[in-house]
Design a protein around this motif. Structure first.
Motif, PDB file in Angstrom:
ATOM      1  N   ASP A 102       0.845  -1.195   0.000  1.00 51.36           N
ATOM      2  CA  ASP A 102       0.000   0.000   0.000  1.00 51.36           C
ATOM      3  C   ASP A 102       0.886   1.253   0.000  1.00 51.36           C
ATOM      4  N   PRO A 103       0.738   2.143  -0.997  1.00 53.44           N
ATOM      5  CA  PRO A 103       1.560   3.361  -1.052  1.00 53.44           C
ATOM      6  C   PRO A 103       1.453   4.216   0.209  1.00 53.44           C
ATOM      7  N   ASN A 104       0.274   4.236   0.836  1.00 49.60           N
ATOM      8  CA  ASN A 104       0.104   5.022   2.054  1.00 49.60           C
ATOM      9  C   ASN A 104       0.940   4.458   3.204  1.00 49.60           C
ATOM     10  N   VAL A 105       1.033   3.128   3.253  1.00 49.15           N
ATOM     11  CA  VAL A 105       1.868   2.487   4.280  1.00 49.15           C
ATOM     12  C   VAL A 105       3.336   2.732   3.987  1.00 49.15           C
ATOM     13  N   LEU A 106       3.723   2.608   2.732  1.00 50.30           N
ATOM     14  CA  LEU A 106       5.118   2.818   2.341  1.00 50.30           C
ATOM     15  C   LEU A 106       5.566   4.252   2.611  1.00 50.30           C
ATOM     16  N   ALA A 107       4.636   5.193   2.552  1.00 51.44           N
ATOM     17  CA  ALA A 107       4.975   6.600   2.778  1.00 51.44           C
ATOM     18  C   ALA A 107       5.083   6.939   4.266  1.00 51.44           C
ATOM     19  N   ASP A 108       4.563   6.070   5.122  1.00 52.28           N
ATOM     20  CA  ASP A 108       4.587   6.297   6.577  1.00 52.28           C
ATOM     21  C   ASP A 108       5.550   5.283   7.187  1.00 52.28           C
ATOM     22  N   ARG A 109       6.775   5.719   7.446  1.00 50.26           N
ATOM     23  CA  ARG A 109       7.806   4.767   7.889  1.00 50.26           C
ATOM     24  C   ARG A 109       7.432   4.085   9.204  1.00 50.26           C
ATOM     25  N   ARG A 110       6.830   4.812  10.126  1.00 46.75           N
ATOM     26  CA  ARG A 110       6.432   4.207  11.403  1.00 46.75           C
ATOM     27  C   ARG A 110       5.442   3.077  11.169  1.00 46.75           C
ATOM     28  N   LYS A 111       4.432   3.346  10.332  1.00 44.87           N
ATOM     29  CA  LYS A 111       3.434   2.327  10.020  1.00 44.87           C
ATOM     30  C   LYS A 111       4.070   1.168   9.269  1.00 44.87           C
ATOM     31  N   TYR A 112       4.951   1.488   8.322  1.00 41.02           N
ATOM     32  CA  TYR A 112       5.600   0.442   7.523  1.00 41.02           C
ATOM     33  C   TYR A 112       6.395  -0.525   8.402  1.00 41.02           C
ATOM     34  N   LEU A 113       7.162   0.012   9.358  1.00 39.16           N
ATOM     35  CA  LEU A 113       7.971  -0.850  10.226  1.00 39.16           C
ATOM     36  C   LEU A 113       7.099  -1.746  11.093  1.00 39.16           C
TER      37      LEU A 113
END
Length: 328
Positions: free
Chosen positions: A23-34
């Motif tokens: 999800d691009p939105n997840v990839l753009a939010d490093r905290r969420k991505y980790l």
């Protein structure tokens, strides 16, 4: 007993987690991505072990272990502090031995060591050395090293061959990262600049490139004089200070809820004697798990994996016991 329905329910989240990783939105939010990445790794490991269990290539214990979510802090880089304790010059030499032991171990694993601050003595020892360890699961691997380490050996200056006992204290805590919701107002930090110093107090350079930061509400202090650039020292010093503050807050929270139930997790009492290094007998003893190895010559040179693996295995067993007690 293994509950297949429970495992299938947990693994049912895998497709959704995989989708989130793309999800691009997840990839753009490093905290969420980790956070999502950590979930993905947990589920993939469980999926692998569950498949192996169904093929009779894994045991019920393997599955139970895979069901235990790892501490989210385990995957982080580590900040390590080593301080000479009782024993004068011999304690400082021992602190240096521990620093070199961890450095060689880290090098063998492909981890990066970065010294933040060091107070060296004239005999290749350290009154204090603070460094970061950058690498996969660095904190999870080294977290059990916190505590008092005791050494027994004959100092080079001892003319009658008597064994002396001295000590050094090790503290390990996780490095702060983007997932930490920590706001530190500028007014809460005092910054002092000074000339970086070398062994014996000699100045490495004449400019005030070294940085000391004090968090006024807690009194916690971080110092960095590793870099020639004051800007880089400020960045590294602030990162270390954040890690100290987070560690402090985490321990306060644990105290409110009764502290760690398990002796090893987070290493509770950092003044507790955890290990003895007896050089005349070539013996290392970890008092928490009753482990004794007659291979101190290899261990002190960085071959410490057997000790760390035993500590992790013991911790895993204790967590499994606690999980079973909660279910019963």
């Amino acid at each position: 007993m293994i509950d297949p329905n429970q495992i299938e329910n947990v693994l049912g989240r895998l497709p959704a987690v995989e989708a989130e990783l793309g999800d691009p939105n997840v990839l753009a939010d490093r905290r969420k991505y980790l956070t999502v990445l950590a979930d993905y790794k947990f589920l993939k490991k469980l999926d692998y072990v569950w498949c192996a269990y169904q093929l009779e290539e894994a045991t019920e214990k393997d599955v139970s272990e895979a069901l235990l979510k790892p501490d989210p802090l385990d995957g982080r880089n580590a900040v390590v502090e080593i301080r000479a304790g009782t024993g004068g010059d011999e304690a400082a030499l021992f602190a240096g031995d521990l620093f070199r032991m961890y450095s060689r171990y880290a090098e063998a694993k492909g981890w990066k060591i970065s010294v933040m601050n060091a107070a060296e003595t004239s005999l290749d020892g350290y009154k204090e050395v603070v460094f970061t360890v950058q690498g996969e699961d660095a904190y999870g691997t080294l977290r059990f090293e916190s505590g008092a380490h005791r050494v027994q050996r004959v100092p080079e200056t001892e003319t009658q061959g008597r064994i002396h006992t001295s000590a050094a204290t090790v503290v390990v805590f996780p490095e702060a990262d983007e997932r930490d919701d920590l706001e530190i107002p500028e007014k809460d930090i005092r910054i002092d600049l000074f000339c970086a110093g070398g062994a014996g107090g000699q100045h490495v350079n004449k400019t005030e490139s070294a940085v000391r930061m004090t968090h006024l509400p807690t009194g916690l202090v971080a110092t960095c004089q590793d870099e020639r650039s004051q800007i880089r020292n400020r960045e590294k010093c602030f990162a270390t200070l954040k890690a100290r503050i987070l560690d402090h807050l985490r321990r306060e929270e644990e105290a409110k809820i009764g502290g760690d139930r398990l002796k090893l997790r987070g290493s509770g009492d950092r003044s507790e004697k955890i290990r003895t290094y007896n050089f005349p007998q070539n013996r290392l003893t970890d008092h928490r798990i009753g482990l004794t190895l007659y291979a101190l010559d290899r261990i002190i040179n960085g071959e410490v994996e057997e000790v760390l693996s035993a500590l992790r295995a013991h911790d895993l067993d204790e967590r499994l016991k606690a999980a079973l007690e909660e279910k019963s």
